[in-house]
Design a protein around this motif. Structure first.
Motif, PDB file in Angstrom:
ATOM      1  N   SER A   1       1.846  -5.544   2.244  1.00  0.00           N
ATOM      2  CA  SER A   1       0.241  -6.005   1.360  1.00  0.00           C
ATOM      3  C   SER A   1      -0.390  -5.743   0.750  1.00  0.00           C
ATOM      4  O   SER A   1      -1.545  -5.245   1.915  1.00  0.00           O
ATOM      5  N   ARG A   2      -1.145  -5.550  -0.011  1.00  0.00           N
ATOM      6  CA  ARG A   2      -2.418  -5.198  -0.444  1.00  0.00           C
ATOM      7  C   ARG A   2      -3.837  -5.274  -0.699  1.00  0.00           C
ATOM      8  O   ARG A   2      -4.911  -5.405  -0.891  1.00  0.00           O
ATOM      9  N   CYS A   3      -3.162  -6.879  -0.352  1.00  0.00           N
ATOM     10  CA  CYS A   3      -4.193  -8.326  -0.453  1.00  0.00           C
ATOM     11  C   CYS A   3      -5.157  -8.499   0.636  1.00  0.00           C
ATOM     12  O   CYS A   3      -5.113  -8.065   1.611  1.00  0.00           O
ATOM     13  N   VAL A   4      -6.442  -8.752  -0.011  1.00  0.00           N
ATOM     14  CA  VAL A   4      -7.226  -8.711   0.299  1.00  0.00           C
ATOM     15  C   VAL A   4      -8.617  -9.637   0.623  1.00  0.00           C
ATOM     16  O   VAL A   4      -9.046  -9.862   1.355  1.00  0.00           O
TER      17      VAL A   4
ATOM     18  N   ILE B   1       9.653  -7.962  -2.264  1.00  0.00           N
ATOM     19  CA  ILE B   1       9.514  -7.929  -3.277  1.00  0.00           C
ATOM     20  C   ILE B   1       9.570  -6.859  -4.360  1.00  0.00           C
ATOM     21  O   ILE B   1       9.603  -6.108  -5.326  1.00  0.00           O
ATOM     22  N   GLY B   2       7.743  -7.002  -3.803  1.00  0.00           N
ATOM     23  CA  GLY B   2       6.965  -5.658  -4.751  1.00  0.00           C
ATOM     24  C   GLY B   2       7.343  -4.118  -3.639  1.00  0.00           C
ATOM     25  O   GLY B   2       7.954  -3.654  -4.877  1.00  0.00           O
ATOM     26  N   ARG B   3       8.300  -4.402  -2.577  1.00  0.00           N
ATOM     27  CA  ARG B   3       8.705  -3.457  -2.257  1.00  0.00           C
ATOM     28  C   ARG B   3       9.906  -2.403  -2.671  1.00  0.00           C
ATOM     29  O   ARG B   3      10.276  -1.065  -3.768  1.00  0.00           O
ATOM     30  N   ASP B   4      10.919  -3.590  -3.672  1.00  0.00           N
ATOM     31  CA  ASP B   4      12.087  -3.079  -4.205  1.00  0.00           C
ATOM     32  C   ASP B   4      11.842  -2.872  -5.507  1.00  0.00           C
ATOM     33  O   ASP B   4      11.901  -1.998  -6.264  1.00  0.00           O
TER      34      ASP B   4
ATOM     35  N   VAL C   1       1.024  -1.013   0.119  1.00  0.00           N
ATOM     36  CA  VAL C   1       0.051   0.398   0.060  1.00  0.00           C
ATOM     37  C   VAL C   1       1.092   0.999  -0.144  1.00  0.00           C
ATOM     38  O   VAL C   1       1.504   1.591   1.100  1.00  0.00           O
ATOM     39  N   ASP C   2       0.577   1.889  -1.218  1.00  0.00           N
ATOM     40  CA  ASP C   2       1.491   3.599  -0.886  1.00  0.00           C
ATOM     41  C   ASP C   2       1.046   4.806  -1.481  1.00  0.00           C
ATOM     42  O   ASP C   2       1.306   5.294  -2.429  1.00  0.00           O
ATOM     43  N   GLY C   3      -0.746   4.136  -1.569  1.00  0.00           N
ATOM     44  CA  GLY C   3      -0.897   5.349  -2.976  1.00  0.00           C
ATOM     45  C   GLY C   3      -1.605   4.717  -4.013  1.00  0.00           C
ATOM     46  O   GLY C   3      -2.000   5.774  -4.554  1.00  0.00           O
TER      47      GLY C   3
END
Ligand code: SF4
Ligand code: SF4
Length: 208
Positions: free
Chosen positions: A86-89, A169-172, A61-63
């Motif tokens: 994580s954005r996972c819902v 991995i997502g942030r990178d 989540v980063d906007g």
């Protein structure tokens, strides 16, 4: 029916002058002095294109979440949104779309405030075919495939991507490549190095 193919016999001139041999050698010599189109891996590494289907990650989540889809799914599943996580819902659509669903282990947990968040998200890469169905199914652009392709490991355990690894991995990825235009090649210099520029020249389209 079996079709028999016979070699064309050499003429007496070709036999005496080694014409075939000279032809073959000329091809070898021509390519020996032409531009190299291979890379000296692993000493020389190319960055794969953005659309490369490598190891998986979870965008955090980063906007920049896809709207209004993200807010709708968060509302529907009462998800606790945490920046940097994580954005996972926990909709399980990725698992449903996967031809090998047993490679996924997904669990959510209930928080004291009544909301939910993903607590377990394991992906066993030893069973994955890298088809990308799971990525297409994700409604909030959380699950994605990165440019990581050197994935050999010494144990089966290391082939399981955990939530922590997926988020890392997502942030990178979001830091390095998220803003890149969605194109096959990173730059034309890299493409030209692999494929000659002239080979790629497309016929000009005549203006009406
Ligand atoms: S890439 Fe294909 S096989 Fe691998 S987890 Fe996704 S849907 Fe399943
Ligand atoms: S489809 Fe996306 S949001 Fe749904 S469980 Fe899978 S990763 Fe999470």
């Amino acid at each position: 029916m079996i079709k028999k193919v016979f070699e064309k016999p050499l003429s007496w001139l070709e036999r005496i002058l080694f014409i075939d041999f000279i032809r073959g050698l000329s091809v070898t010599i021509r390519h020996a002095f032409s531009k190299t189109i291979t890379t000296h891996y692993p000493y020389e590494k190319l960055t794969p294109p953005k659309r490369f289907r490598g190891f998986f990650g979870h965008k955090v989540v980063d906007g920049t979440e896809p709207q209004p889809a993200f807010d709708e799914w968060v509302e529907r599943f009462k998800i606790e949104v945490e920046p940097g996580r994580s954005r996972c819902v926990v909709c399980l659509l990725c698992k449903r779309a996967c031809p090998v669903p047993q490679l996924f282990e997904i669990e959510g947990e209930k928080l004291p405030n009544g909301k939910r968040r993903v607590s377990v998200f394991n992906m066993n890469m030893l069973l994955c075919t890298f088809c990308g169905f799971c990525v297409d199914a994700c409604p909030v652009d959380c699950l994605f495939q990165s440019d990581i392709h050197e994935t050999a490991s010494y144990s089966r355990k290391d082939s399981v991507l955990t939530l922590e690894v997926l988020e890392r991995i997502g942030r990178d990825w979001q830091r390095r490549r998220e803003k890149e235009p969605d194109r096959i090649w990173i730059d034309d210099a890299q493409r030209m190095r692999l494929w000659y520029e002239n080979d790629l020249k497309l016929p000009e389209v005549k203006k009406q």
